[in-house]
Design a protein around this motif. Sequence first.
Motif, PDB file in Angstrom:
ATOM      1  N   GLY A  58       3.731  16.218 -11.337  1.00 29.77           N
ATOM      2  CA  GLY A  58       3.558  18.584 -12.118  1.00 29.77           C
ATOM      3  C   GLY A  58       3.182  18.249 -11.191  1.00 29.77           C
ATOM      4  O   GLY A  58       3.478  17.805  -9.277  1.00 29.77           O
ATOM      5  N   SER A  59       2.142  19.462 -11.044  1.00 32.99           N
ATOM      6  CA  SER A  59       1.501  19.124  -9.102  1.00 32.99           C
ATOM      7  C   SER A  59       0.487  18.403  -9.267  1.00 32.99           C
ATOM      8  O   SER A  59      -0.332  18.778  -7.946  1.00 32.99           O
ATOM      9  N   GLN A  60      -0.025  17.689  -9.746  1.00 33.53           N
ATOM     10  CA  GLN A  60      -1.042  16.385  -9.401  1.00 33.53           C
ATOM     11  C   GLN A  60      -0.258  15.571  -8.761  1.00 33.53           C
ATOM     12  O   GLN A  60       0.998  15.159  -8.690  1.00 33.53           O
ATOM     13  N   PHE A  61      -0.859  14.429  -8.943  1.00 35.84           N
ATOM     14  CA  PHE A  61       0.119  12.932  -8.737  1.00 35.84           C
ATOM     15  C   PHE A  61      -0.445  11.936  -9.489  1.00 35.84           C
ATOM     16  O   PHE A  61      -2.578  12.573 -10.258  1.00 35.84           O
ATOM     17  N   LEU A  62       0.191  10.679  -9.973  1.00 36.19           N
ATOM     18  CA  LEU A  62      -0.922   9.915 -10.825  1.00 36.19           C
ATOM     19  C   LEU A  62      -1.047   8.173  -9.771  1.00 36.19           C
ATOM     20  O   LEU A  62      -0.336   7.918  -9.322  1.00 36.19           O
ATOM     21  N   VAL A  63      -1.758   7.901  -9.686  1.00 39.03           N
ATOM     22  CA  VAL A  63      -2.125   7.103  -8.700  1.00 39.03           C
ATOM     23  C   VAL A  63      -2.115   5.214 -10.075  1.00 39.03           C
ATOM     24  O   VAL A  63      -2.178   5.198 -10.757  1.00 39.03           O
ATOM     25  N   VAL A  64      -1.179   4.960  -8.885  1.00 39.74           N
ATOM     26  CA  VAL A  64      -0.600   3.652  -9.095  1.00 39.74           C
ATOM     27  C   VAL A  64      -1.560   2.432  -8.897  1.00 39.74           C
ATOM     28  O   VAL A  64      -0.898   1.367  -9.494  1.00 39.74           O
ATOM     29  N   ASP A  65      -2.145   2.362  -7.897  1.00 41.58           N
ATOM     30  CA  ASP A  65      -3.041   1.106  -6.645  1.00 41.58           C
ATOM     31  C   ASP A  65      -3.244   1.769  -6.099  1.00 41.58           C
ATOM     32  O   ASP A  65      -3.787   2.969  -5.325  1.00 41.58           O
ATOM     33  N   SER A  66      -5.157   1.309  -5.997  1.00 44.34           N
ATOM     34  CA  SER A  66      -5.509   1.355  -4.670  1.00 44.34           C
ATOM     35  C   SER A  66      -6.579   0.036  -4.675  1.00 44.34           C
ATOM     36  O   SER A  66      -6.653  -0.918  -5.245  1.00 44.34           O
ATOM     37  N   PHE A  67      -6.832   0.959  -4.087  1.00 42.92           N
ATOM     38  CA  PHE A  67      -8.308  -0.525  -2.864  1.00 42.92           C
ATOM     39  C   PHE A  67      -9.285   0.541  -2.193  1.00 42.92           C
ATOM     40  O   PHE A  67      -9.404   1.164  -2.036  1.00 42.92           O
ATOM     41  N   SER A  68     -10.472  -0.841  -1.784  1.00 45.68           N
ATOM     42  CA  SER A  68     -12.055   0.047  -2.085  1.00 45.68           C
ATOM     43  C   SER A  68     -12.742  -1.081  -1.283  1.00 45.68           C
ATOM     44  O   SER A  68     -12.406  -1.955  -1.684  1.00 45.68           O
ATOM     45  N   LYS A  69     -13.442  -0.895   0.269  1.00 41.52           N
ATOM     46  CA  LYS A  69     -13.945  -2.135   0.560  1.00 41.52           C
ATOM     47  C   LYS A  69     -14.740  -1.096   1.375  1.00 41.52           C
ATOM     48  O   LYS A  69     -15.054  -1.475   2.062  1.00 41.52           O
ATOM     49  N   THR A  70     -15.970  -2.414   1.121  1.00 44.78           N
ATOM     50  CA  THR A  70     -16.783  -1.581   3.102  1.00 44.78           C
ATOM     51  C   THR A  70     -16.801  -2.879   3.758  1.00 44.78           C
ATOM     52  O   THR A  70     -17.075  -3.988   3.693  1.00 44.78           O
ATOM     53  N   VAL A  71     -16.630  -2.123   4.813  1.00 49.84           N
ATOM     54  CA  VAL A  71     -16.474  -2.910   6.319  1.00 49.84           C
ATOM     55  C   VAL A  71     -17.369  -2.472   7.120  1.00 49.84           C
ATOM     56  O   VAL A  71     -17.083  -3.602   8.097  1.00 49.84           O
ATOM     57  N   GLN A  72     -18.054  -1.501   6.839  1.00 50.18           N
ATOM     58  CA  GLN A  72     -19.176  -1.747   7.845  1.00 50.18           C
ATOM     59  C   GLN A  72     -18.762  -1.716   9.938  1.00 50.18           C
ATOM     60  O   GLN A  72     -19.306  -2.523  10.517  1.00 50.18           O
TER      61      GLN A  72
END
Length: 378
Positions: A58-72
């Motif tokens: 539609g006017s937005q989006f659907l998240v199908v996968d994600s990743f997050s990590k603290t790497v400093q």
Amino acid sequence: MTPERPRGGDASQTPIEPDDGSRLVESSPPQKPGQGTLYAALDLGTNSCRMLIAQPKGSQFLVVDSFSKTVQLGIGLEASGRLSRASMGRTVQALRICQKKIERHGVKRMRLVATEACRRARNARDFIRQVKREAGLSLEIITPEEEARLAVISCAPLVNERTEQLLVVDIGGGSTELVWIDLSGVVPENRPRAIMSLHSGFDAQPIGGARVVDWISVPLGVATLRDQFGDVDDDAARFALMSWFFEEQLSSFSPYNAQHPREGFQIIGTSGTVTTVAASYLGLRRYDRTKVDGLQMTSDQIDFVIRDYLTLGPEGRRTDPRIGRDRHALIMSGAAILQALMRIWPTDRLSVADRGLREGLLYAQMTADGVLTEGPFT
């Protein structure tokens, strides 16, 4: 440090409300992307590496996968002016995981960007080449203006139709971007969508559209501000000095000394600091985006949380589940920035945004490809 100024003319299946420049990392496919096309957006900051893979909806989006990590990535950068071998190694390992996710999902449309740490590091080019060689990803270093622009458009769905003056604040690891936007000339029901139009640039807006009054990129974020005052032992004194020092950097930001009515003014804050303060206020021992994103917090509520952090002290914050192990060392520098901003401008409310650069990257790509339908944000 001197703030950057504009130059010349210039994951769950959750619907999300909406060096060198802005070219796509990958060349465009021969035919126009469709609604089933997957897009990737990666944000490599001073402290964290984060990625979203999403599909237009539609006017937005659907998240199908994600990743997050603290790497400093930026650790030690303040003193040496260079990215350390250890931080680059950690970051490349995280980026390898991102590459595997991109490959597994068959993503062809992507934008993979690096921000303040790579803008400042003398060996950033060497690092970019290392990432290409060892992780198979092409990173681009974006300008402070583009970083600010992407953060702004990610927050479009949170803009109130009654808002005439808008301040969007993005507190990063190495820098903080502030953008002041005048929406008084925009029809109220069109104000959220007028923010989306800023993806094409701050200076290229039509008459009757959103008007960027001023923007600034302060080279102080949660990591760099913490490092500035690392030699101050007293917790409360260090917090007060950080808040004062950050406010000093805003003297050239034109709205800093302007008089604005409280009515019709909105601040939207996007960062791990803002969402952590919100989660602490709600007492969330396990983070829940659906409760945090879009939350309205008053100045008194924010101050209450910050006073609680100071009472806990460094050890108490380290073990507080609301803050989390990855953020306890950075939360007070972020809180100092947040408190300074709430002290300066004429509002007693902050809109909390669990969104930012990645979402802005996705919106910009999808808008440019014409795969988002016209319609209201929900």
